[in-house]
Design a protein around this motif. Structure first.
Motif, PDB file in Angstrom:
ATOM      1  N   VAL B  21       8.600   5.057  -4.867  1.00  0.00           N
ATOM      2  CA  VAL B  21       8.032   5.967  -3.869  1.00  0.00           C
ATOM      3  C   VAL B  21       7.046   5.228  -2.964  1.00  0.00           C
ATOM      4  CG1 VAL B  21       6.778   8.124  -3.550  1.00  0.00           C
ATOM      5  CG2 VAL B  21       8.390   7.895  -5.448  1.00  0.00           C
ATOM      6  N   VAL B  22       6.246   4.337  -3.579  1.00  0.00           N
ATOM      7  CA  VAL B  22       5.302   3.533  -2.797  1.00  0.00           C
ATOM      8  C   VAL B  22       6.055   2.789  -1.694  1.00  0.00           C
ATOM      9  CG1 VAL B  22       3.851   1.449  -2.922  1.00  0.00           C
ATOM     10  CG2 VAL B  22       3.628   3.247  -4.660  1.00  0.00           C
ATOM     11  N   TRP B  23       7.182   2.157  -2.065  1.00  0.00           N
ATOM     12  CA  TRP B  23       7.943   1.376  -1.087  1.00  0.00           C
ATOM     13  C   TRP B  23       8.449   2.243   0.054  1.00  0.00           C
ATOM     14  CZ3 TRP B  23      11.324  -1.306  -5.373  1.00  0.00           C
ATOM     15  CH2 TRP B  23      10.523  -2.209  -6.082  1.00  0.00           C
ATOM     16  N   ALA B  24       8.971   3.395  -0.302  1.00  0.00           N
ATOM     17  CA  ALA B  24       9.523   4.284   0.742  1.00  0.00           C
ATOM     18  C   ALA B  24       8.424   4.721   1.703  1.00  0.00           C
ATOM     19  CB  ALA B  24      10.198   5.493   0.092  1.00  0.00           C
ATOM     20  N   LEU B  25       7.267   5.123   1.163  1.00  0.00           N
ATOM     21  CA  LEU B  25       6.166   5.583   2.021  1.00  0.00           C
ATOM     22  C   LEU B  25       5.675   4.442   2.905  1.00  0.00           C
ATOM     23  CD1 LEU B  25       4.137   7.730  -0.560  1.00  0.00           C
ATOM     24  CD2 LEU B  25       5.420   8.609   1.400  1.00  0.00           C
ATOM     25  N   LYS B  26       5.520   3.258   2.311  1.00  0.00           N
ATOM     26  CA  LYS B  26       4.978   2.140   3.081  1.00  0.00           C
ATOM     27  C   LYS B  26       5.956   1.671   4.154  1.00  0.00           C
ATOM     28  CE  LYS B  26       1.476   0.265   0.052  1.00  0.00           C
ATOM     29  NZ  LYS B  26       0.917  -0.963  -0.545  1.00  0.00           N
ATOM     30  N   LEU B  27       7.251   1.574   3.789  1.00  0.00           N
ATOM     31  CA  LEU B  27       8.230   1.097   4.775  1.00  0.00           C
ATOM     32  C   LEU B  27       8.363   2.075   5.933  1.00  0.00           C
ATOM     33  CD1 LEU B  27      11.034  -0.488   2.581  1.00  0.00           C
ATOM     34  CD2 LEU B  27       9.538  -1.649   4.202  1.00  0.00           C
ATOM     35  N   LYS B  28       8.225   3.360   5.639  1.00  0.00           N
ATOM     36  CA  LYS B  28       8.315   4.342   6.709  1.00  0.00           C
ATOM     37  C   LYS B  28       6.962   4.533   7.413  1.00  0.00           C
ATOM     38  CE  LYS B  28      12.331   7.256   5.540  1.00  0.00           C
ATOM     39  NZ  LYS B  28      12.933   7.556   6.857  1.00  0.00           N
ATOM     40  N   GLY B  29       5.953   3.811   6.932  1.00  0.00           N
ATOM     41  CA  GLY B  29       4.649   3.875   7.587  1.00  0.00           C
ATOM     42  C   GLY B  29       3.945   5.211   7.469  1.00  0.00           C
ATOM     43  N   ILE B  30       4.054   5.829   6.304  1.00  0.00           N
ATOM     44  CA  ILE B  30       3.420   7.131   6.102  1.00  0.00           C
ATOM     45  C   ILE B  30       2.112   6.944   5.328  1.00  0.00           C
ATOM     46  CG2 ILE B  30       3.697   9.407   5.023  1.00  0.00           C
ATOM     47  CD1 ILE B  30       6.839   8.585   5.221  1.00  0.00           C
ATOM     48  N   PRO B  31       0.975   7.272   5.956  1.00  0.00           N
ATOM     49  CA  PRO B  31      -0.299   7.111   5.245  1.00  0.00           C
ATOM     50  C   PRO B  31      -0.369   8.098   4.081  1.00  0.00           C
ATOM     51  CG  PRO B  31      -0.627   7.673   7.592  1.00  0.00           C
ATOM     52  CD  PRO B  31       0.813   7.876   7.280  1.00  0.00           C
ATOM     53  N   TYR B  32      -0.881   7.624   2.933  1.00  0.00           N
ATOM     54  CA  TYR B  32      -0.982   8.511   1.781  1.00  0.00           C
ATOM     55  C   TYR B  32      -2.142   8.084   0.907  1.00  0.00           C
ATOM     56  CZ  TYR B  32       1.033   4.741  -0.987  1.00  0.00           C
ATOM     57  OH  TYR B  32       1.250   3.533  -1.600  1.00  0.00           O
ATOM     58  N   GLU B  33      -2.560   9.026   0.065  1.00  0.00           N
ATOM     59  CA  GLU B  33      -3.611   8.709  -0.905  1.00  0.00           C
ATOM     60  C   GLU B  33      -2.944   8.483  -2.259  1.00  0.00           C
ATOM     61  OE1 GLU B  33      -7.173  11.024  -3.298  1.00  0.00           O
ATOM     62  OE2 GLU B  33      -6.361  11.921  -1.460  1.00  0.00           O
ATOM     63  N   SER B  34      -3.262   7.363  -2.901  1.00  0.00           N
ATOM     64  CA  SER B  34      -2.662   7.039  -4.189  1.00  0.00           C
ATOM     65  C   SER B  34      -3.629   7.401  -5.311  1.00  0.00           C
ATOM     66  CB  SER B  34      -2.351   5.543  -4.211  1.00  0.00           C
ATOM     67  OG  SER B  34      -1.711   5.209  -5.405  1.00  0.00           O
ATOM     68  N   VAL B  35      -3.136   8.145  -6.321  1.00  0.00           N
ATOM     69  CA  VAL B  35      -3.978   8.519  -7.458  1.00  0.00           C
ATOM     70  C   VAL B  35      -3.349   7.941  -8.717  1.00  0.00           C
ATOM     71  CG1 VAL B  35      -4.968  10.448  -8.770  1.00  0.00           C
ATOM     72  CG2 VAL B  35      -4.551  10.700  -6.299  1.00  0.00           C
ATOM     73  N   ASP B  36      -3.996   6.953  -9.327  1.00  0.00           N
ATOM     74  CA  ASP B  36      -3.446   6.373 -10.551  1.00  0.00           C
ATOM     75  C   ASP B  36      -3.815   7.230 -11.757  1.00  0.00           C
ATOM     76  OD1 ASP B  36      -2.067   4.398  -9.316  1.00  0.00           O
ATOM     77  OD2 ASP B  36      -3.061   2.730 -10.329  1.00  0.00           O
ATOM     78  N   GLU B  37      -2.783   7.675 -12.463  1.00  0.00           N
ATOM     79  CA  GLU B  37      -2.977   8.531 -13.630  1.00  0.00           C
ATOM     80  C   GLU B  37      -3.075   7.682 -14.894  1.00  0.00           C
ATOM     81  OE1 GLU B  37      -2.978  11.892 -14.287  1.00  0.00           O
ATOM     82  OE2 GLU B  37      -3.099  12.383 -12.151  1.00  0.00           O
ATOM     83  N   ASP B  38      -3.822   8.196 -15.875  1.00  0.00           N
ATOM     84  CA  ASP B  38      -3.829   7.624 -17.214  1.00  0.00           C
ATOM     85  C   ASP B  38      -3.034   8.606 -18.081  1.00  0.00           C
ATOM     86  OD1 ASP B  38      -4.274   6.897 -19.801  1.00  0.00           O
ATOM     87  OD2 ASP B  38      -6.457   7.126 -19.726  1.00  0.00           O
ATOM     88  N   LEU B  39      -1.808   8.176 -18.510  1.00  0.00           N
ATOM     89  CA  LEU B  39      -0.925   9.150 -19.172  1.00  0.00           C
ATOM     90  C   LEU B  39      -1.412   9.554 -20.568  1.00  0.00           C
ATOM     91  CD1 LEU B  39       2.658   8.100 -18.034  1.00  0.00           C
ATOM     92  CD2 LEU B  39       1.141   9.828 -17.077  1.00  0.00           C
TER      93      LEU B  39
END
Lengths: 216, 216
Positions: B21-39
Protein backbone atom coordinates in the motif's frame (compact mmCIF):
# COMPACT_ATOMS: atom_id res chain seq x y z
CA UNK A 1 -27.23 -8.36 -27.87
CA UNK A 2 -23.59 -8.11 -28.94
CA UNK A 3 -21.70 -11.25 -29.89
CA UNK A 4 -20.47 -12.91 -26.70
CA UNK A 5 -17.65 -14.79 -28.34
CA UNK A 6 -17.03 -18.41 -27.38
CA UNK A 7 -17.39 -18.98 -23.65
CA UNK A 8 -16.44 -22.27 -22.02
CA UNK A 9 -16.42 -23.09 -18.30
CA UNK A 10 -14.34 -25.90 -16.79
CA UNK A 11 -15.64 -26.95 -13.37
CA UNK A 12 -16.64 -30.00 -11.33
CA UNK A 13 -20.16 -31.08 -10.47
CA UNK A 14 -19.86 -29.99 -6.83
CA UNK A 15 -17.34 -27.13 -6.91
CA UNK A 16 -18.44 -24.14 -4.81
CA UNK A 17 -16.04 -22.00 -6.75
CA UNK A 18 -17.46 -23.17 -10.07
CA UNK A 19 -20.99 -22.31 -8.93
CA UNK A 20 -20.01 -18.71 -8.36
CA UNK A 21 -19.16 -18.43 -12.03
CA UNK A 22 -22.25 -20.34 -13.21
CA UNK A 23 -24.46 -17.85 -11.36
CA UNK A 24 -22.71 -14.82 -12.81
CA UNK A 25 -22.92 -16.14 -16.38
CA UNK A 26 -26.56 -17.17 -16.04
CA UNK A 27 -27.72 -13.97 -14.33
CA UNK A 28 -26.03 -11.88 -17.00
CA UNK A 29 -27.57 -14.11 -19.66
CA UNK A 30 -24.29 -15.18 -21.26
CA UNK A 31 -24.55 -18.46 -23.20
CA UNK A 32 -21.66 -20.81 -22.40
CA UNK A 33 -20.55 -24.40 -22.72
CA UNK A 34 -20.04 -26.20 -19.42
CA UNK A 35 -17.32 -28.87 -19.18
CA UNK A 36 -17.38 -30.98 -16.02
CA UNK A 37 -13.87 -32.07 -15.05
CA UNK A 38 -12.89 -35.20 -13.14
CA UNK A 39 -10.07 -33.95 -10.90
CA UNK A 40 -8.66 -37.46 -10.46
CA UNK A 41 -8.15 -37.54 -14.21
CA UNK A 42 -7.62 -33.97 -15.41
CA UNK A 43 -8.41 -33.22 -19.04
CA UNK A 44 -5.86 -31.88 -21.50
CA UNK A 45 -8.03 -28.79 -21.70
CA UNK A 46 -7.59 -28.09 -17.97
CA UNK A 47 -3.83 -28.76 -18.03
CA UNK A 48 -3.49 -26.48 -21.03
CA UNK A 49 -5.58 -23.59 -19.71
CA UNK A 50 -4.61 -23.59 -16.03
CA UNK A 51 -1.00 -24.83 -16.06
CA UNK A 52 -0.19 -23.00 -12.81
CA UNK A 53 -2.74 -24.50 -10.45
CA UNK A 54 -4.49 -27.08 -12.70
CA UNK A 55 -7.58 -26.23 -10.66
CA UNK A 56 -11.16 -25.45 -11.58
CA UNK A 57 -12.98 -23.26 -12.33
CA UNK A 58 -11.38 -21.97 -15.51
CA UNK A 59 -13.25 -19.65 -17.86
CA UNK A 60 -12.13 -19.79 -21.48
CA UNK A 61 -13.22 -16.79 -23.54
CA UNK A 62 -12.30 -16.79 -27.21
CA UNK A 63 -9.46 -19.20 -26.49
CA UNK A 64 -8.01 -17.18 -23.59
CA UNK A 65 -8.23 -18.53 -20.07
CA UNK A 66 -9.00 -16.84 -16.77
CA UNK A 67 -8.42 -18.68 -13.47
CA UNK A 68 -9.55 -18.19 -9.84
CA UNK A 69 -13.26 -17.75 -9.26
CA UNK A 70 -13.14 -14.21 -7.84
CA UNK A 71 -10.87 -13.07 -10.69
CA UNK A 72 -13.30 -14.64 -13.17
CA UNK A 73 -16.24 -12.81 -11.58
CA UNK A 74 -14.49 -9.45 -11.96
CA UNK A 75 -13.65 -10.33 -15.57
CA UNK A 76 -17.28 -11.21 -16.32
CA UNK A 77 -18.48 -7.99 -14.74
CA UNK A 78 -16.03 -5.88 -16.73
CA UNK A 79 -16.43 -7.71 -20.04
CA UNK A 80 -20.22 -7.82 -20.01
CA UNK A 81 -20.75 -4.56 -18.12
CA UNK A 82 -23.82 -3.81 -20.27
CA UNK A 83 -25.63 -6.93 -19.04
CA UNK A 84 -27.38 -6.45 -15.69
CA UNK A 85 -26.90 -7.10 -12.84
CA UNK A 86 -23.72 -5.15 -12.07
CA UNK A 87 -21.70 -7.48 -9.86
CA UNK A 88 -19.87 -4.74 -7.97
CA UNK A 89 -21.34 -1.45 -6.69
CA UNK A 90 -20.30 1.79 -8.43
CA UNK A 91 -19.21 3.60 -5.27
CA UNK A 92 -15.49 2.94 -4.54
CA UNK A 93 -15.92 2.44 -0.78
CA UNK A 94 -18.83 0.05 -1.40
CA UNK A 95 -16.79 -1.76 -4.06
CA UNK A 96 -13.96 -2.21 -1.57
CA UNK A 97 -16.37 -3.52 1.03
CA UNK A 98 -17.87 -5.97 -1.50
CA UNK A 99 -14.38 -7.22 -2.44
CA UNK A 100 -13.51 -7.57 1.23
CA UNK A 101 -16.53 -9.78 1.91
CA UNK A 102 -15.93 -11.80 -1.24
CA UNK A 103 -12.43 -12.64 0.01
CA UNK A 104 -13.60 -13.11 3.55
CA UNK A 105 -14.64 -16.77 3.49
CA UNK A 106 -11.82 -17.91 1.20
CA UNK A 107 -9.24 -16.63 3.62
CA UNK A 108 -10.94 -17.61 6.86
CA UNK A 109 -11.50 -21.21 5.83
CA UNK A 110 -7.82 -21.83 5.21
CA UNK A 111 -6.73 -19.81 8.16
CA UNK A 112 -8.69 -21.04 11.08
CA UNK A 113 -10.60 -24.10 10.01
CA UNK A 114 -14.16 -25.05 10.70
CA UNK A 115 -13.86 -24.17 14.39
CA UNK A 116 -14.44 -20.52 13.61
CA UNK A 117 -17.67 -21.08 11.67
CA UNK A 118 -19.85 -19.83 14.53
CA UNK A 119 -17.73 -16.68 14.79
CA UNK A 120 -17.92 -16.13 11.03
CA UNK A 121 -21.68 -16.49 11.02
CA UNK A 122 -21.93 -13.85 13.75
CA UNK A 123 -19.88 -11.42 11.68
CA UNK A 124 -21.96 -12.15 8.59
CA UNK A 125 -25.18 -11.68 10.54
CA UNK A 126 -23.97 -8.26 11.70
CA UNK A 127 -22.91 -7.27 8.18
CA UNK A 128 -26.25 -8.31 6.65
CA UNK A 129 -28.41 -6.47 9.18
CA UNK A 130 -30.70 -4.08 7.32
CA UNK A 131 -29.24 -5.06 3.94
CA UNK A 132 -30.79 -6.98 1.07
CA UNK A 133 -27.53 -8.39 -0.22
CA UNK A 134 -23.90 -8.30 0.88
CA UNK A 135 -23.22 -6.04 -2.09
CA UNK A 136 -26.08 -3.68 -1.11
CA UNK A 137 -29.39 -3.37 -2.95
CA UNK A 138 -28.36 -5.76 -5.73
CA UNK A 139 -26.87 -9.23 -5.73
CA UNK A 140 -23.15 -9.12 -6.45
CA UNK A 141 -19.76 -10.74 -6.16
CA UNK A 142 -19.73 -11.18 -2.35
CA UNK A 143 -23.15 -12.85 -2.50
CA UNK A 144 -21.81 -15.26 -5.11
CA UNK A 145 -18.70 -15.87 -3.02
CA UNK A 146 -20.74 -16.83 0.05
CA UNK A 147 -23.82 -18.23 -1.65
CA UNK A 148 -22.67 -21.84 -1.21
CA UNK A 149 -23.61 -21.47 2.47
CA UNK A 150 -27.26 -21.46 1.50
CA UNK A 151 -27.02 -24.91 0.00
CA UNK A 152 -24.26 -26.56 2.02
CA UNK A 153 -25.19 -25.47 5.53
CA UNK A 154 -28.36 -27.65 5.49
CA UNK A 155 -26.26 -30.54 4.14
CA UNK A 156 -23.72 -30.08 6.95
CA UNK A 157 -26.56 -29.85 9.47
CA UNK A 158 -27.92 -33.18 8.23
CA UNK A 159 -24.51 -34.89 8.20
CA UNK A 160 -23.45 -33.58 11.60
CA UNK A 161 -26.85 -33.73 13.29
CA UNK A 162 -26.76 -30.17 14.57
CA UNK A 163 -28.23 -26.75 13.85
CA UNK A 164 -25.74 -24.28 12.42
CA UNK A 165 -27.90 -21.37 11.23
CA UNK A 166 -31.12 -20.60 13.00
CA UNK A 167 -33.81 -17.99 12.48
CA UNK A 168 -33.51 -16.68 16.01
CA UNK A 169 -29.77 -16.09 16.25
CA UNK A 170 -29.34 -15.29 12.54
CA UNK A 171 -32.48 -13.48 11.33
CA UNK A 172 -30.70 -11.41 8.64
CA UNK A 173 -28.65 -14.35 7.41
CA UNK A 174 -31.78 -16.50 7.25
CA UNK A 175 -33.58 -13.83 5.25
CA UNK A 176 -30.59 -13.44 2.92
CA UNK A 177 -30.53 -17.23 2.41
CA UNK A 178 -34.18 -17.20 1.34
CA UNK A 179 -33.55 -14.23 -0.95
CA UNK A 180 -30.66 -16.10 -2.60
CA UNK A 181 -32.65 -19.34 -2.94
CA UNK A 182 -35.57 -17.52 -4.53
CA UNK A 183 -33.50 -16.53 -7.55
CA UNK A 184 -34.44 -19.14 -10.19
CA UNK A 185 -30.99 -19.24 -11.82
CA UNK A 186 -29.43 -20.01 -8.45
CA UNK A 187 -32.05 -22.51 -7.37
CA UNK A 188 -31.76 -24.52 -10.58
CA UNK A 189 -27.97 -24.71 -10.46
CA UNK A 190 -27.43 -26.36 -7.09
CA UNK A 191 -25.70 -29.74 -7.36
CA UNK A 192 -28.03 -32.70 -6.57
CA UNK A 193 -28.63 -32.78 -2.82
CA UNK A 194 -28.40 -36.58 -2.42
CA UNK A 195 -24.99 -36.63 -4.15
CA UNK A 196 -23.80 -33.85 -1.84
CA UNK A 197 -25.00 -35.69 1.26
CA UNK A 198 -23.19 -38.84 0.08
CA UNK A 199 -20.01 -36.91 -0.64
CA UNK A 200 -19.90 -35.05 2.69
CA UNK A 201 -20.90 -38.13 4.69
CA UNK A 202 -17.90 -39.91 3.16
CA UNK A 203 -15.65 -36.98 4.10
CA UNK A 204 -17.05 -37.05 7.66
CA UNK A 205 -16.45 -40.82 7.95
CA UNK A 206 -12.95 -40.51 6.60
CA UNK A 207 -12.24 -37.71 9.06
CA UNK A 208 -13.61 -39.68 12.00
CA UNK A 209 -11.64 -42.79 11.01
CA UNK A 210 -8.43 -40.76 10.78
CA UNK A 211 -9.08 -39.11 14.14
CA UNK A 212 -9.73 -42.50 15.79
CA UNK A 213 -6.64 -44.10 14.25
CA UNK A 214 -4.37 -41.30 15.47
CA UNK A 215 -5.77 -41.31 19.01
CA UNK A 216 -5.97 -45.10 19.50
CA UNK B 1 -4.16 18.34 -8.15
CA UNK B 2 -7.59 17.65 -6.68
CA UNK B 3 -8.03 17.45 -2.93
CA UNK B 4 -7.08 13.94 -1.81
CA UNK B 5 -9.11 14.03 1.36
CA UNK B 6 -7.62 12.71 4.59
CA UNK B 7 -5.63 9.51 4.03
CA UNK B 8 -4.28 7.46 6.92
CA UNK B 9 -2.51 4.09 6.74
CA UNK B 10 -2.34 1.65 9.67
CA UNK B 11 0.50 -0.86 9.26
CA UNK B 12 3.48 -2.38 11.10
CA UNK B 13 7.13 -1.60 10.51
CA UNK B 14 7.78 -4.92 8.73
CA UNK B 15 4.41 -5.84 7.16
CA UNK B 16 4.76 -7.08 3.57
CA UNK B 17 1.12 -6.30 3.05
CA UNK B 18 1.52 -2.78 4.37
CA UNK B 19 4.41 -2.14 1.99
CA UNK B 20 2.22 -2.90 -1.00
CA UNK B 21 0.00 0.00 0.00
CA UNK B 22 2.90 2.34 0.82
CA UNK B 23 4.26 1.83 -2.71
CA UNK B 24 0.94 2.49 -4.39
CA UNK B 25 0.33 5.70 -2.40
CA UNK B 26 3.86 6.98 -2.95
CA UNK B 27 4.01 6.16 -6.67
CA UNK B 28 0.69 7.87 -7.22
CA UNK B 29 1.90 10.81 -5.15
CA UNK B 30 -0.87 10.71 -2.57
CA UNK B 31 0.05 12.38 0.73
CA UNK B 32 -0.88 10.24 3.73
CA UNK B 33 -0.27 9.83 7.42
CA UNK B 34 1.40 6.56 8.41
CA UNK B 35 0.51 4.98 11.77
CA UNK B 36 2.72 2.07 12.84
CA UNK B 37 0.76 -0.43 14.91
CA UNK B 38 2.11 -2.74 17.59
CA UNK B 39 0.13 -5.95 17.00
CA UNK B 40 0.75 -7.17 20.56
CA UNK B 41 -1.06 -4.04 21.75
CA UNK B 42 -3.55 -3.03 19.08
CA UNK B 43 -4.64 0.59 19.01
CA UNK B 44 -8.25 1.69 19.40
CA UNK B 45 -7.99 3.01 15.84
CA UNK B 46 -7.23 -0.47 14.48
CA UNK B 47 -9.97 -2.16 16.52
CA UNK B 48 -12.44 0.48 15.37
CA UNK B 49 -11.54 0.40 11.68
CA UNK B 50 -10.92 -3.32 11.14
CA UNK B 51 -13.27 -4.98 13.63
CA UNK B 52 -13.51 -8.16 11.52
CA UNK B 53 -9.86 -9.18 11.27
CA UNK B 54 -8.16 -6.52 13.46
CA UNK B 55 -5.28 -6.87 11.03
CA UNK B 56 -3.10 -4.40 9.19
CA UNK B 57 -2.93 -2.80 6.72
CA UNK B 58 -6.01 -0.63 6.98
CA UNK B 59 -6.45 2.44 4.78
CA UNK B 60 -8.67 5.15 6.24
CA UNK B 61 -9.93 7.63 3.66
CA UNK B 62 -12.08 10.50 4.93
CA UNK B 63 -12.96 8.40 7.97
CA UNK B 64 -13.96 5.30 6.01
CA UNK B 65 -11.84 2.20 6.26
CA UNK B 66 -10.71 -0.30 3.64
CA UNK B 67 -9.10 -3.61 4.68
CA UNK B 68 -7.02 -6.30 2.91
CA UNK B 69 -4.00 -5.10 0.96
CA UNK B 70 -5.17 -6.24 -2.49
CA UNK B 71 -8.60 -4.67 -1.94
CA UNK B 72 -6.88 -1.45 -0.85
CA UNK B 73 -4.71 -1.43 -4.01
CA UNK B 74 -7.80 -1.71 -6.23
CA UNK B 75 -9.46 1.08 -4.24
CA UNK B 76 -6.42 3.34 -4.64
CA UNK B 77 -6.31 2.65 -8.38
CA UNK B 78 -10.00 3.44 -8.82
CA UNK B 79 -10.12 6.46 -6.52
CA UNK B 80 -7.00 8.14 -7.88
CA UNK B 81 -7.32 6.87 -11.44
CA UNK B 82 -6.01 10.21 -12.76
CA UNK B 83 -2.67 9.76 -10.99
CA UNK B 84 -0.19 7.59 -12.89
CA UNK B 85 0.80 4.80 -12.84
CA UNK B 86 -2.35 2.79 -13.54
CA UNK B 87 -2.08 -0.21 -11.24
CA UNK B 88 -4.08 -2.58 -13.46
CA UNK B 89 -3.88 -2.89 -17.26
CA UNK B 90 -6.86 -1.66 -19.33
CA UNK B 91 -7.34 -4.87 -21.31
CA UNK B 92 -9.77 -7.22 -19.46
CA UNK B 93 -7.74 -10.40 -20.11
CA UNK B 94 -4.55 -8.67 -18.94
CA UNK B 95 -6.40 -7.30 -15.90
CA UNK B 96 -7.53 -10.83 -15.04
CA UNK B 97 -3.99 -12.12 -15.43
CA UNK B 98 -2.65 -9.32 -13.21
CA UNK B 99 -5.24 -10.12 -10.54
CA UNK B 100 -4.39 -13.82 -10.79
CA UNK B 101 -0.71 -13.16 -10.14
CA UNK B 102 -1.46 -10.74 -7.35
CA UNK B 103 -3.42 -13.47 -5.56
CA UNK B 104 -0.91 -16.12 -6.47
CA UNK B 105 1.56 -15.80 -3.59
CA UNK B 106 -1.05 -15.07 -0.94
CA UNK B 107 -2.80 -18.33 -1.66
CA UNK B 108 0.22 -20.53 -2.26
CA UNK B 109 1.92 -19.57 0.96
CA UNK B 110 -0.97 -20.73 3.08
CA UNK B 111 -1.66 -23.73 0.96
CA UNK B 112 1.60 -25.50 0.54
CA UNK B 113 4.12 -23.87 2.82
CA UNK B 114 7.68 -22.92 2.16
CA UNK B 115 8.45 -26.27 0.52
CA UNK B 116 6.93 -25.07 -2.71
CA UNK B 117 9.04 -21.91 -2.94
CA UNK B 118 11.32 -23.39 -5.59
CA UNK B 119 8.30 -24.42 -7.67
CA UNK B 120 6.77 -20.96 -7.30
CA UNK B 121 9.96 -19.26 -8.40
CA UNK B 122 10.01 -21.43 -11.53
CA UNK B 123 6.48 -20.41 -12.40
CA UNK B 124 7.29 -16.76 -11.77
CA UNK B 125 10.44 -16.99 -13.89
CA UNK B 126 8.36 -18.39 -16.77
CA UNK B 127 5.72 -15.69 -16.38
CA UNK B 128 8.30 -12.88 -16.33
CA UNK B 129 10.18 -14.05 -19.41
CA UNK B 130 10.23 -11.24 -21.95
CA UNK B 131 8.21 -8.95 -19.68
CA UNK B 132 9.25 -5.79 -17.86
CA UNK B 133 6.74 -6.19 -15.05
CA UNK B 134 4.18 -8.80 -14.03
CA UNK B 135 1.48 -6.35 -15.06
CA UNK B 136 3.13 -5.81 -18.48
CA UNK B 137 4.96 -2.65 -19.54
CA UNK B 138 4.11 -0.78 -16.35
CA UNK B 139 4.48 -1.64 -12.70
CA UNK B 140 1.15 -2.67 -11.19
CA UNK B 141 -0.75 -4.54 -8.52
CA UNK B 142 0.89 -7.97 -9.07
CA UNK B 143 4.34 -6.38 -8.84
CA UNK B 144 3.35 -4.79 -5.55
CA UNK B 145 1.92 -8.09 -4.33
CA UNK B 146 5.16 -9.97 -5.01
CA UNK B 147 7.64 -7.13 -4.54
CA UNK B 148 8.49 -8.23 -0.98
CA UNK B 149 10.49 -11.08 -2.57
CA UNK B 150 13.06 -8.56 -3.74
CA UNK B 151 13.84 -7.52 -0.21
CA UNK B 152 13.14 -10.64 1.82
CA UNK B 153 14.75 -13.30 -0.38
CA UNK B 154 18.27 -11.95 0.36
CA UNK B 155 17.37 -11.85 4.07
CA UNK B 156 16.17 -15.49 3.93
CA UNK B 157 19.31 -16.44 2.03
CA UNK B 158 21.44 -14.91 4.77
CA UNK B 159 19.45 -16.51 7.62
CA UNK B 160 19.30 -19.94 6.00
CA UNK B 161 22.75 -19.91 4.43
CA UNK B 162 21.56 -20.92 0.97
CA UNK B 163 20.94 -19.41 -2.45
CA UNK B 164 17.25 -19.14 -3.35
CA UNK B 165 17.23 -16.94 -6.47
CA UNK B 166 20.18 -17.01 -8.80
CA UNK B 167 20.98 -15.18 -12.01
CA UNK B 168 21.50 -18.40 -13.96
CA UNK B 169 18.29 -20.25 -13.14
CA UNK B 170 16.18 -17.10 -12.75
CA UNK B 171 17.43 -14.50 -15.25
CA UNK B 172 14.05 -12.81 -15.75
CA UNK B 173 13.24 -12.81 -12.04
CA UNK B 174 16.68 -11.35 -11.29
CA UNK B 175 16.16 -8.61 -13.84
CA UNK B 176 12.68 -7.88 -12.49
CA UNK B 177 14.14 -7.67 -8.96
CA UNK B 178 16.67 -5.07 -10.10
CA UNK B 179 13.97 -3.14 -11.95
CA UNK B 180 11.83 -3.07 -8.77
CA UNK B 181 14.77 -2.06 -6.56
CA UNK B 182 15.71 0.78 -8.90
CA UNK B 183 12.44 2.58 -8.25
CA UNK B 184 13.36 5.23 -5.65
CA UNK B 185 10.00 5.12 -3.86
CA UNK B 186 10.37 1.38 -3.38
CA UNK B 187 14.01 1.45 -2.42
CA UNK B 188 13.48 4.08 0.26
CA UNK B 189 10.54 2.25 1.83
CA UNK B 190 12.16 -1.10 2.69
CA UNK B 191 12.17 -1.81 6.42
CA UNK B 192 15.67 -1.63 7.99
CA UNK B 193 17.63 -4.71 6.90
CA UNK B 194 19.29 -5.36 10.28
CA UNK B 195 15.92 -5.37 12.03
CA UNK B 196 14.58 -7.82 9.44
CA UNK B 197 17.56 -10.15 9.87
CA UNK B 198 17.07 -10.09 13.65
CA UNK B 199 13.34 -10.77 13.30
CA UNK B 200 13.70 -13.69 10.88
CA UNK B 201 16.65 -15.20 12.74
CA UNK B 202 14.45 -15.27 15.85
CA UNK B 203 11.67 -16.97 13.84
CA UNK B 204 14.19 -19.52 12.51
CA UNK B 205 15.50 -20.25 16.02
CA UNK B 206 12.00 -20.62 17.41
CA UNK B 207 11.09 -22.98 14.57
CA UNK B 208 14.22 -25.10 15.08
CA UNK B 209 13.65 -25.29 18.85
CA UNK B 210 10.05 -26.41 18.32
CA UNK B 211 11.09 -29.01 15.76
CA UNK B 212 13.77 -30.38 18.13
CA UNK B 213 11.40 -30.49 21.11
CA UNK B 214 8.75 -32.42 19.20
CA UNK B 215 11.20 -34.97 17.79
CA UNK B 216 13.23 -35.51 20.99
Amino acid sequence: MADQGEVKLLKTWSSLFGLRVVWALKLKGIPYESVDEDLTNKSDLLLQYNPVHTKVPVLIHNGKSICESLVILEYIDETWSQNPPRLLPRDPIQRASARFWAKFMDGREQEEGVASIAENLKLLEAELEGKKFLGGEEIGIPDFALGWLVNLVPVFEEILGLKIVDEERHPSLSEWSRRISDIPVIEESWPPRDKLVTKWAAIRDHFLATARASSG
